[in-house]
Design a protein around this motif. Structure first.
Motif, short mmCIF file in Angstrom:
data_model
loop_
_atom_site.label_atom_id
_atom_site.label_comp_id
_atom_site.label_asym_id
_atom_site.label_seq_id
_atom_site.Cartn_x
_atom_site.Cartn_y
_atom_site.Cartn_z
N UNK A 282 0.82 -1.21 0.00
CA UNK A 282 0.00 0.00 0.00
C UNK A 282 0.86 1.26 0.00
N UNK A 283 1.89 1.29 0.85
CA UNK A 283 2.64 2.52 1.07
C UNK A 283 3.98 2.58 0.32
N UNK A 284 4.62 1.45 0.11
CA UNK A 284 5.93 1.45 -0.53
C UNK A 284 6.03 0.33 -1.58
N UNK A 285 5.15 0.33 -2.56
CA UNK A 285 5.20 -0.74 -3.57
C UNK A 285 6.49 -0.75 -4.37
N UNK A 286 7.17 0.41 -4.46
CA UNK A 286 8.40 0.50 -5.24
C UNK A 286 9.56 -0.26 -4.62
N UNK A 287 9.52 -0.47 -3.29
CA UNK A 287 10.63 -1.14 -2.63
C UNK A 287 10.20 -2.34 -1.78
N UNK A 288 8.96 -2.77 -1.92
CA UNK A 288 8.45 -3.87 -1.09
C UNK A 288 9.31 -5.12 -1.23
N UNK A 289 9.65 -5.48 -2.45
CA UNK A 289 10.45 -6.69 -2.68
C UNK A 289 11.83 -6.56 -2.04
N UNK A 290 12.42 -5.38 -2.15
CA UNK A 290 13.75 -5.17 -1.57
C UNK A 290 13.71 -5.29 -0.05
N UNK A 291 12.71 -4.68 0.58
CA UNK A 291 12.59 -4.73 2.03
C UNK A 291 12.49 -6.17 2.51
N UNK A 292 11.60 -6.94 1.89
CA UNK A 292 11.40 -8.32 2.33
C UNK A 292 12.62 -9.19 2.02
N UNK A 293 13.32 -8.87 0.97
CA UNK A 293 14.55 -9.62 0.65
C UNK A 293 15.59 -9.43 1.75
N UNK A 294 15.74 -8.20 2.23
CA UNK A 294 16.71 -7.94 3.30
C UNK A 294 16.23 -8.58 4.61
N UNK A 296 14.46 -11.26 4.98
CA UNK A 296 14.74 -12.71 4.92
C UNK A 296 16.22 -12.99 5.04
N UNK A 297 17.06 -12.09 4.53
CA UNK A 297 18.51 -12.31 4.60
C UNK A 297 19.03 -12.27 6.03
N UNK A 298 18.38 -11.49 6.91
CA UNK A 298 18.83 -11.43 8.30
C UNK A 298 18.11 -12.45 9.17
N UNK A 299 17.14 -13.16 8.58
CA UNK A 299 16.36 -14.16 9.32
C UNK A 299 16.53 -15.55 8.73
N UNK A 300 17.72 -15.82 8.23
CA UNK A 300 18.04 -17.16 7.72
C UNK A 300 17.08 -17.63 6.64
N UNK A 301 16.71 -16.69 5.75
CA UNK A 301 15.89 -17.06 4.61
C UNK A 301 14.40 -17.11 4.87
N UNK A 302 13.97 -16.69 6.06
CA UNK A 302 12.55 -16.74 6.40
C UNK A 302 12.05 -15.33 6.73
N UNK A 303 10.71 -15.17 6.73
CA UNK A 303 10.16 -13.89 7.16
C UNK A 303 10.43 -13.64 8.63
N UNK A 304 10.52 -14.71 9.41
CA UNK A 304 10.72 -14.58 10.85
C UNK A 304 11.48 -15.77 11.39
N UNK A 305 12.35 -15.51 12.34
CA UNK A 305 13.08 -16.57 13.03
C UNK A 305 12.51 -16.68 14.44
N UNK A 306 11.79 -17.75 14.77
CA UNK A 306 11.13 -17.86 16.07
C UNK A 306 11.99 -18.47 17.16
N UNK A 307 13.22 -18.84 16.87
CA UNK A 307 14.02 -19.63 17.81
C UNK A 307 14.65 -18.77 18.90
N UNK A 308 14.76 -19.35 20.09
CA UNK A 308 15.47 -18.69 21.17
C UNK A 308 16.90 -18.40 20.74
N UNK A 309 17.47 -17.36 21.31
CA UNK A 309 18.85 -16.92 21.10
C UNK A 309 19.08 -16.23 19.75
N UNK A 310 18.31 -16.58 18.71
CA UNK A 310 18.52 -15.96 17.41
C UNK A 310 17.39 -15.04 16.98
N UNK A 311 16.22 -15.13 17.61
CA UNK A 311 15.08 -14.34 17.15
C UNK A 311 15.29 -12.84 17.35
#
Length: 359
Positions: A282-294, A296-311
């Motif tokens: 809705x607000x940033x369609x021009x960079x939505x893919x870039x934001x989610x790519x980064x 996932x890159x800091x969350x071991x390839x996932x949208x979210x890391x639920x694990x203790x110590x790394x979340x």
């Protein structure tokens, strides 16, 4: 998920329905409202509704190795601030409510909280440790002006000399400055204010009913000026959206006399991920893919890391870049790591029903 025009004044853009508890099956019951919302989307102007809740207990305990507290109080359920990234949104699903728009429009207040806290602290086996306020929903969200539950809780903690930590996005915390100053003199309180960006227009989209950034910075300065241990939390860091403000936030907080600064990366647990993706579209369609790519890159390839110590500790090149920028900015502004000490040794059990302590 419903498709509709931008909803002004709210963070979530739809009433996303979780499927973890079968809510999707129970939600459509044949009423005319269901058909209307499927065709037109939810109403654009949404009024805040508050229901009074009467729980049997008020302290929540945890054993998480990732956080610094083992007990917390939430005077309210849901939060009108409407921060689209809020990790607490999925808790509304436990009540068959949407973590989207319901979370910020259908709120619960707990007027019995002060009484329940007093009864808990009066128990002979209770052992005091700092109570965290603002861990799930903001203790100074707008309805605090009406209910004043947070202030009543602080009054009890001051009476009992029980330590408290507060996390908020509101300058409304200054309304309790009298209590906070007295608690700080006894080493009973520390306050953290979260500052996500310094752009009021961006904050109006991210956290539409929270205090404007300049008000939060001013509140940090006023708290520090009054001798209250104060922490500026740059949270969350949203890649390619808010990370550009990191250095300036650190500079302004340091100039205001804030003694402690930290940062927390974006987390997208459960239903928060689709809500945030929708917000980006809705607000940033021009960079939505870039934001989610980064993300996932800091969350071991996932949208979210639920694990203790790394979340709460992101990994990868982008995460290391954020850490380096944070360290450099703190060094340039002479900000050093600081831990606040809170006193537990002076705790005294409260009276219950007017009965005085024998000793």
């Amino acid at each position: 998920m419903l498709k509709h025009e931008k909803i002004k004044g709210r963070g979530a853009q739809s009433a996303v329905v979780p499927d973890r508890f079968g809510l999707a099956q129970r939600n459509v019951d044949g009423e005319w409202r269901d058909a209307m919302e499927q065709l037109e989307g939810p109403p654009v102007k949404l009024r805040t509704q508050v229901t009074e809740e009467h729980p049997k207990t008020i302290l929540s305990f945890n054993q998480s190795p990732d956080i610094f507290f083992d007990r917390s109080i939430n005077a309210y359920r849901g939060c009108e601030h409407g921060c689209v990234y809020c990790f607490a949104r999925p808790t509304h699903a436990y009540h068959d409510l949407s973590p989207g728009l319901d979370f910020e429009t259908k709120l619960f207040a707990k007027p019995d909280a002060p009484r329940l806290l007093r009864e808990t602290l009066a128990r002979p086996k209770y052992v005091p440790k700092p109570i965290a306020m603002g861990t799930n929903t903001d203790p100074y969200q707008p309805i605090e002006k009406r209910y004043r539950i947070t202030r009543q809780l602080l009054e009890i903690c001051l009476e009992c000399r029980h330590p408290v930590t507060i996390t908020t996005k509101s300058d409304r915390v200054l309304q309790d400055l009298d209590l906070l100053k007295e608690m700080a003199q006894q080493e009973l309180v520390a306050v953290a204010i979260s500052v996500t960006s310094l752009d009021p227009a961006l904050s109006g989209k991210l956290e539409p009913r929270a205090a404007a950034p300049h008000k939060r910075m001013a509140a940090l300065g006023q708290l520090a000026e009054n001798g209250i241990p104060t922490h500026c939390s740059i949270a969350p860091i949203i890649p390619a959206i808010t990370d550009c403000f990191m250095e300036e936030i650190i500079q302004e907080a340091a100039s205001a006399g804030v003694g402690s600064i930290g940062w927390i990366p974006l987390r997208l647990p459960h239903e928060v991920a689709p809500l945030f993706r929708e917000w980006l579209d809705v607000h940033f369609p021009d960079r939505a893919a870039k934001v989610m790519s980064i993300v996932r890159s800091i969350r071991n390839g996932r949208d979210n890391d639920p694990h203790f110590f790394s979340r709460l500790r992101p990994s990868g090149v982008w995460a290391e870049l954020f850490r380096t920028r944070f360290r450099v900015a703190c060094r340039k502004n002479n900000v050093k790591k600081q831990n606040f000490y809170l006193e537990t040794g002076n705790f005294r059990r409260p009276s219950v029903d007017g009965q005085l302590q024998l000793l």
